[in-house]
Design an enzyme around this catalytic site. Structure first.
Site, PDB file in Angstrom:
ATOM      1  CG  HIS A  75      27.703  42.454  41.911  1.00 38.13           C
ATOM      2  ND1 HIS A  75      28.823  42.816  42.637  1.00 38.13           N
ATOM      3  CD2 HIS A  75      26.970  41.663  42.723  1.00 38.13           C
ATOM      4  CE1 HIS A  75      28.774  42.253  43.829  1.00 38.13           C
ATOM      5  NE2 HIS A  75      27.658  41.548  43.908  1.00 38.13           N
ATOM      6  CB  SER A 110      58.265  34.719  33.054  1.00 33.20           C
ATOM      7  OG  SER A 110      57.364  35.606  32.391  1.00 33.20           O
ATOM      8  N   GLY A 111      59.370  35.135  29.912  1.00 33.62           N
ATOM      9  CA  GLY A 111      58.969  34.871  28.536  1.00 33.62           C
ATOM     10  C   GLY A 111      57.599  35.416  28.224  1.00 33.62           C
ATOM     11  N   GLY A 112      56.877  35.897  29.249  1.00 32.14           N
ATOM     12  CA  GLY A 112      55.540  36.434  29.059  1.00 32.14           C
ATOM     13  C   GLY A 112      55.547  37.930  28.793  1.00 32.14           C
ATOM     14  CB  VAL A 113      52.745  40.159  27.820  1.00 34.12           C
ATOM     15  CG1 VAL A 113      52.528  41.649  27.590  1.00 34.12           C
ATOM     16  CG2 VAL A 113      52.397  39.386  26.553  1.00 34.12           C
ATOM     17  CG  ASP A 114      52.287  40.251  32.834  1.00 37.82           C
ATOM     18  OD1 ASP A 114      51.636  40.870  31.970  1.00 37.82           O
ATOM     19  OD2 ASP A 114      51.815  39.330  33.510  1.00 37.82           O
ATOM     20  CB  SER A 115      58.778  39.512  32.873  1.00 35.23           C
ATOM     21  OG  SER A 115      58.715  38.577  31.817  1.00 35.23           O
ATOM     22  CB  ALA A 116      58.421  41.181  27.648  1.00 34.32           C
ATOM     23  CD  GLU A 120      30.847  44.749  40.504  1.00 34.21           C
ATOM     24  OE1 GLU A 120      31.089  44.176  41.577  1.00 34.21           O
ATOM     25  OE2 GLU A 120      29.831  45.465  40.336  1.00 34.21           O
ATOM     26  N   GLY A 142      30.647  42.153  49.039  1.00 32.03           N
ATOM     27  CA  GLY A 142      31.399  41.323  49.975  1.00 32.03           C
ATOM     28  C   GLY A 142      30.536  40.229  50.553  1.00 32.03           C
ATOM     29  CB  CYS A 169      26.467  43.994  46.337  1.00 30.46           C
ATOM     30  SG  CYS A 169      25.767  42.401  46.824  1.00 30.46           S
ATOM     31  CE1 TYR A 170      28.557  43.538  54.634  1.00 29.57           C
ATOM     32  CE2 TYR A 170      30.021  45.350  54.062  1.00 29.57           C
ATOM     33  CZ  TYR A 170      29.449  44.529  55.010  1.00 29.57           C
ATOM     34  OH  TYR A 170      29.757  44.705  56.341  1.00 29.57           O
ATOM     35  CE  LYS A 185      48.790  39.240  30.418  1.00 29.94           C
ATOM     36  NZ  LYS A 185      49.964  38.588  31.012  1.00 29.94           N
TER      37      LYS A 185
END
Length: 515
Positions: free
Chosen positions: A171, A225-231, A173, A54, A81-82, A371
């Protein structure tokens, strides 16, 4: 839910990556802001806790702290880190500022063996990490030992192995710490003893059960929307409740070449899901006429999408719930834990609520997923790889890949050029190697010579990046033969372009916006 690792977010821009690394080990994790961590700790009953980095300084008044109860619960804790500094200060150590700062690549030297390093790092050896700190721990709490040091951090890694407390100043990650994912794996699997039973198959069954419980006999309308997520969200919901779901595809005229037709065919012909195709391209393009500011474009498209969707939803009638393809990064960034720039960046998302006039409850079955996990769920649901594996495409579509004023002519040029570029990438066998590739029609024109005549046409920029997380990225190093072949096709086959450039911009850690 499966065994959970709670990640307490102190405001680092790469906190999401911690959750991703943990989930890559088949262990469920949740990110919560430090302000809500006590409630989350009681609710989730995690088997381990990770404290993120942070921007604050623990020596300042009112700086963030971890709930004291996590240090009294007898579970493993890892500070990053923080998070290391907060852990040290809360457990009786000392943190100071004014020392030499470390930002970027650094070397740490392992001083002694540790379960955190087992099978990864050896005592007496030096290893590359990514640092980002101004303050540093100068006095260890009782029971801790230094297990690694760097030139500017005498306590680059510390451990109290009796209590299973570990912390690192760097870090792990980010991909710039080459062995970082392995260190996090050691914490999750060896130290916390979690087995990694969280799978997409298990998630699918749990998600379908939650959808049925939430919806009951109600009707759901989903905005595609035509994207992967909403499909993926739509197919998951349809598998859970069948024809209680109706999808509305708002075609804003800003899709890539042939994508609108692909969406309609997939849902109507392959899945037989009730679908309303609302072609509103004329409305969107007329409203965008003369708009040049990127944020104004986003907001205009978002407003119009809601307006068109709401009008179509009323025609369907009787919907009790609205389904969205909200993802976990949308949720995390929209909360804006530290009041940072993510509010602006995620301003086109509808996370956290709907206009009151819509009078519908939200169904967001993907809001716990990243994703890559959505893609895995799509494969679990049987969606075709050609659809699931597509490169990310922003909600505002080609509008933000066409800087400056938007016209039909410029969109047609961009569609054709983008399709040729992706066709060449696929032909070279690079599509799945590259995380995202696209063309941008720059708002400049140049004089060129084609044959025996002069031209005054557009400049096209090509971008391709590699990434494992979408938060850090580097340009893909195409060879010159690929770039030459692609540029030749573009200039020969797409009228309106007379120059092609390749963008070699990278995205280092700490940069949020990437479009």
């Amino acid at each position: 839910m499966q065994d959970t690792v709670l990640i307490i977010d102190f405001g680092s821009q790469v906190t999401q990556l911690i959750a991703r690394r943990v989930r890559e080990e088949g262990v469920y994790s949740e990110v919560v802001p430090f302000q809500k961590s006590s409630e989350a700790f009681a609710r989730l009953k995690p088997k381990a806790v990770i404290l993120s980095g942070g921007p604050a300084s623990v020596i300042e008044g009112e700086s963030p702290r971890a709930p004291q109860e996590i240090f009294e619960a007898g579970i493993p804790v890892l500070g990053i880190c923080y998070g290391e500094q907060a852990m040290a200060e809360q457990l009786g150590g000392k943190v100071e500022s004014g020392h030499h700062r470390e930002f970027g690549r650094a070397e740490v030297e392992v001083k002694q063996s540790s379960p955190l390093f087992e099978g990864v790092w050896q005592p007496g050896q030096k290893y590359l990490v990514w640092m980002s700190h101004g303050d540093r721990v100068t006095v260890l709490p009782q029971g801790f030992q230094a297990i690694a040091t760097s030139d500017n951090a005498p306590f680059a890694a510390i451990a109290d192995e009796t209590r299973n407390y570990y912390a690192v100043q760097f870090h792990p990650e980010v991909v710039h710490t080459p062995d970082g994912a392995k260190l996090l794996r050691n914490f999750v699997r060896r130290i916390a003893g979690l087995e990694g039973t969280w799978t997409m198959g298990a998630f699918k069954e749990e998600a379908m059960a939650r959808i049925r419980a939430q919806v009951g006999t109600g009707r759901v309308i989903c905005g595609l929307s035509g994207g992967v997520d909403s499909a993926v969200a739509a197919v998951l919901i349809h598998e859970a409740i069948g024809d209680q779901l109706t999808c509305v595809f708002v075609d804003h005229g800003l899709m890539r070449l042939g994508e609108a037709e692909q969406v309609v065919s997939l849902f109507r012909n392959t899945y037989n899901i009730p679908l309303v195709h609302a072609d509103a391209s004329d409305l969107f393009l007329s409203e965008l006429d003369g708009v040049t500011d990127p944020e104004a474009k986003r907001k205009t498209i978002g407003r119009l999408f809601i307006d068109v969707f709401e009008a179509e939803a009323k025609k369907v009638g009787g919907a009790d719930f609205l389904a969205q393809g909200t993802l976990y990064p949308d949720v995390i960034e929209s909360v804006s834990f530290t009041g940072g720039p993510s509010v602006t960046i995620k301003s086109h998302h509808n996370v956290g609520g709907l206009p009151a006039r819509m009078n519908m409850k939200l169904v967001e079955p993907l809001r716990d997923l990243f994703k890559d996990e959505v893609r895995a769920l799509g494969r679990e649901l049987g969606l075709p790889e050609s659809f699931v594996g597509r490169h990310p495409f922003p909600g505002p579509g080609l509008a933000i890949r066409c800087p400056g004023e938007i016209t039909r002519e410029k969109l047609d040029i961009l569609r054709k050029a983008d399709a040729i570029y992706l066709e060449e990438i696929r032909a070279a066998g690079l599509y799945d190697v590259i995380w995202q590739a696209f063309a941008v029609l720059l708002p400049v024109r140049t004089v060129g010579v084609m044959g025996d005549g002069r031209t005054y046409d557009h400049v096209l920029a090509l971008r391709a990046v590699t990434s494992v997380d979408g938060m850090t990225a580097d340009f893909y190093p195409f060879d010159m033969s690929f770039l030459g072949r692609t540029a030749t096709r573009l200039i020969n086959e797409v009228r309106g372009i007379n120059r092609v450039v390749y963008d070699v911009t990278s995205k280092p850690p700490g940069t949020i916006e990437w479009e």
